[in-house]
Motif scaffolding. Structure first.
Motif, PDB file in Angstrom:
ATOM      1  N   ALA A   4      -7.357 -12.254 -14.821  1.00  0.00           N
ATOM      2  CA  ALA A   4      -6.770 -12.478 -13.493  1.00  0.00           C
ATOM      3  C   ALA A   4      -6.815 -11.199 -12.661  1.00  0.00           C
ATOM      4  CB  ALA A   4      -5.338 -12.984 -13.632  1.00  0.00           C
ATOM      5  N   LEU A   5      -6.461 -10.068 -13.253  1.00  0.00           N
ATOM      6  CA  LEU A   5      -6.493  -8.794 -12.531  1.00  0.00           C
ATOM      7  C   LEU A   5      -7.914  -8.457 -12.079  1.00  0.00           C
ATOM      8  CD1 LEU A   5      -4.109  -6.646 -14.777  1.00  0.00           C
ATOM      9  CD2 LEU A   5      -3.591  -7.569 -12.499  1.00  0.00           C
TER      10      LEU A   5
ATOM     11  N   LYS B 192     -11.445 -10.425  -5.415  1.00  0.00           N
ATOM     12  CA  LYS B 192     -11.108 -11.400  -4.375  1.00  0.00           C
ATOM     13  C   LYS B 192      -9.631 -11.286  -3.991  1.00  0.00           C
ATOM     14  CE  LYS B 192     -14.596 -14.726  -5.851  1.00  0.00           C
ATOM     15  NZ  LYS B 192     -15.443 -14.732  -4.679  1.00  0.00           N
ATOM     16  N   PRO B 193      -9.246 -10.187  -3.349  1.00  0.00           N
ATOM     17  CA  PRO B 193      -7.838 -10.026  -2.964  1.00  0.00           C
ATOM     18  C   PRO B 193      -7.397 -11.140  -2.020  1.00  0.00           C
ATOM     19  CG  PRO B 193      -9.178  -8.200  -2.122  1.00  0.00           C
ATOM     20  CD  PRO B 193     -10.081  -9.084  -2.927  1.00  0.00           C
ATOM     21  N   GLY B 194      -6.176 -11.619  -2.238  1.00  0.00           N
ATOM     22  CA  GLY B 194      -5.621 -12.657  -1.379  1.00  0.00           C
ATOM     23  C   GLY B 194      -5.911 -14.069  -1.862  1.00  0.00           C
ATOM     24  N   ILE B 195      -6.635 -14.211  -2.948  1.00  0.00           N
ATOM     25  CA  ILE B 195      -7.003 -15.527  -3.473  1.00  0.00           C
ATOM     26  C   ILE B 195      -5.740 -16.304  -3.876  1.00  0.00           C
ATOM     27  CG2 ILE B 195      -7.298 -14.718  -5.846  1.00  0.00           C
ATOM     28  CD1 ILE B 195      -9.743 -16.560  -6.045  1.00  0.00           C
TER      29      ILE B 195
ATOM     30  N   GLN C  33       3.557 -10.318 -11.955  1.00  0.00           N
ATOM     31  CA  GLN C  33       4.434  -9.971 -10.844  1.00  0.00           C
ATOM     32  C   GLN C  33       5.704  -9.283 -11.356  1.00  0.00           C
ATOM     33  OE1 GLN C  33       5.545 -13.284  -8.334  1.00  0.00           O
ATOM     34  NE2 GLN C  33       5.850 -11.939  -6.593  1.00  0.00           N
ATOM     35  N   GLU C  34       6.246  -9.769 -12.455  1.00  0.00           N
ATOM     36  CA  GLU C  34       7.449  -9.150 -13.029  1.00  0.00           C
ATOM     37  C   GLU C  34       7.184  -7.715 -13.463  1.00  0.00           C
ATOM     38  OE1 GLU C  34       8.677 -11.837 -16.138  1.00  0.00           O
ATOM     39  OE2 GLU C  34       9.577 -13.241 -14.699  1.00  0.00           O
ATOM     40  N   ARG C  35       5.959  -7.407 -13.845  1.00  0.00           N
ATOM     41  CA  ARG C  35       5.589  -6.038 -14.238  1.00  0.00           C
ATOM     42  C   ARG C  35       5.203  -5.178 -13.041  1.00  0.00           C
ATOM     43  NH1 ARG C  35       1.249  -5.560 -18.689  1.00  0.00           N
ATOM     44  NH2 ARG C  35       1.653  -3.380 -18.202  1.00  0.00           N
ATOM     45  N   GLY C  36       5.177  -5.763 -11.848  1.00  0.00           N
ATOM     46  CA  GLY C  36       4.824  -5.011 -10.652  1.00  0.00           C
ATOM     47  C   GLY C  36       3.333  -4.769 -10.503  1.00  0.00           C
ATOM     48  N   LEU C  37       2.509  -5.589 -11.165  1.00  0.00           N
ATOM     49  CA  LEU C  37       1.063  -5.392 -11.118  1.00  0.00           C
ATOM     50  C   LEU C  37       0.401  -6.173  -9.994  1.00  0.00           C
ATOM     51  CD1 LEU C  37       0.238  -5.431 -14.936  1.00  0.00           C
ATOM     52  CD2 LEU C  37       0.857  -3.494 -13.467  1.00  0.00           C
TER      53      LEU C  37
ATOM     54  N   GLU D 229      -0.736 -15.867  -1.196  1.00  0.00           N
ATOM     55  CA  GLU D 229      -1.874 -14.977  -1.416  1.00  0.00           C
ATOM     56  C   GLU D 229      -1.464 -13.956  -2.472  1.00  0.00           C
ATOM     57  OE1 GLU D 229      -4.229 -14.864   2.750  1.00  0.00           O
ATOM     58  OE2 GLU D 229      -2.522 -13.504   2.593  1.00  0.00           O
ATOM     59  N   THR D 230      -2.371 -13.661  -3.361  1.00  0.00           N
ATOM     60  CA  THR D 230      -2.079 -12.751  -4.469  1.00  0.00           C
ATOM     61  C   THR D 230      -2.977 -11.533  -4.384  1.00  0.00           C
ATOM     62  OG1 THR D 230      -1.552 -14.699  -5.813  1.00  0.00           O
ATOM     63  CG2 THR D 230      -1.836 -12.615  -6.976  1.00  0.00           C
ATOM     64  N   ARG D 231      -2.352 -10.365  -4.525  1.00  0.00           N
ATOM     65  CA  ARG D 231      -3.091  -9.098  -4.461  1.00  0.00           C
ATOM     66  C   ARG D 231      -2.587  -8.148  -5.537  1.00  0.00           C
ATOM     67  NH1 ARG D 231      -3.115 -10.841   0.657  1.00  0.00           N
ATOM     68  NH2 ARG D 231      -4.992 -10.494   1.899  1.00  0.00           N
ATOM     69  N   LEU D 232      -3.485  -7.244  -5.946  1.00  0.00           N
ATOM     70  CA  LEU D 232      -3.087  -6.187  -6.872  1.00  0.00           C
ATOM     71  C   LEU D 232      -2.195  -5.181  -6.160  1.00  0.00           C
ATOM     72  CD1 LEU D 232      -6.503  -5.273  -8.558  1.00  0.00           C
ATOM     73  CD2 LEU D 232      -4.691  -6.694  -9.502  1.00  0.00           C
ATOM     74  N   THR D 233      -1.233  -4.661  -6.867  1.00  0.00           N
ATOM     75  CA  THR D 233      -0.490  -3.500  -6.388  1.00  0.00           C
ATOM     76  C   THR D 233      -1.281  -2.267  -6.826  1.00  0.00           C
ATOM     77  OG1 THR D 233       0.781  -3.309  -8.427  1.00  0.00           O
ATOM     78  CG2 THR D 233       1.730  -4.702  -6.669  1.00  0.00           C
TER      79      THR D 233
END
Length: 145
Positions: A41-42, A48-51, A75-79, A93-97
């Motif tokens: 997933a990472l 593809k940021p925002g997928i 998300q709980e790990r802040g990743l 939308e999902t993005r890497l931190t």
């Protein structure tokens, strides 16, 4: 007795190779504390940021409920961070931190190490042939759904 001996079943050999690959990657990822599905997933999120979670689940080859669990843990790990889409409020939308990118890059070094070792066991011609054969297997199996 079955109508086809287990050692003649191509699916069993594919599964064995897949399990060995997953076990090798799982061991390699231990220092990063990510699982193979989390790494996958990472990796896709870096590309593809925002997928959306639904699109990500298709790319990762898991069900949407499984992907939601993977994303919740990341998300709980802040990743990763998830924010509502500008126009479609029910789509996140999902993005890497920055921390997620760092973890993905560390895990990717290990994934590449495993993949390189695997590739080194085959000649260039064998690698091409294996990729072509696995592609053909996937095409045949896709027609059976």
């Amino acid at each position: 007795m079955t109508s086809m001996p287990p050692e003649e079943r191509i699916g069993a050999h594919i599964k064995r190779a897949e399990q060995a690959l997953l076990a090798a990657k799982s061991a390699a990822f231990k220092p990063t504390e990510v699982t193979v599905p989390q790494y996958t997933a990472l990796l896709w999120l870096a590309e593809k940021p925002g997928i959306s979670a639904a699109a990500l689940s298709r790319l990762c080859g898991v069900t949407p409920p499984t992907m939601n669990t993977v994303l919740k843990n990341l998300q709980e790990r802040g990743l990763i961070e998830r924010t509502p889409h500008e126009w479609h409020r029910n789509v996140l939308e999902t993005r890497l931190t920055p921390q997620g990118r760092t973890v993905m890059e560390r895990a990717d070094v290990e994934a590449v190490r495993v993949e390189t070792a695997l590739a080194a066991a085959l000649s260039a011609q064998e690698r091409e042939q294996l990729i072509a054969l696995l592609g053909r297997c996937a095409e045949v199996l896709d027609t059976l759904r």
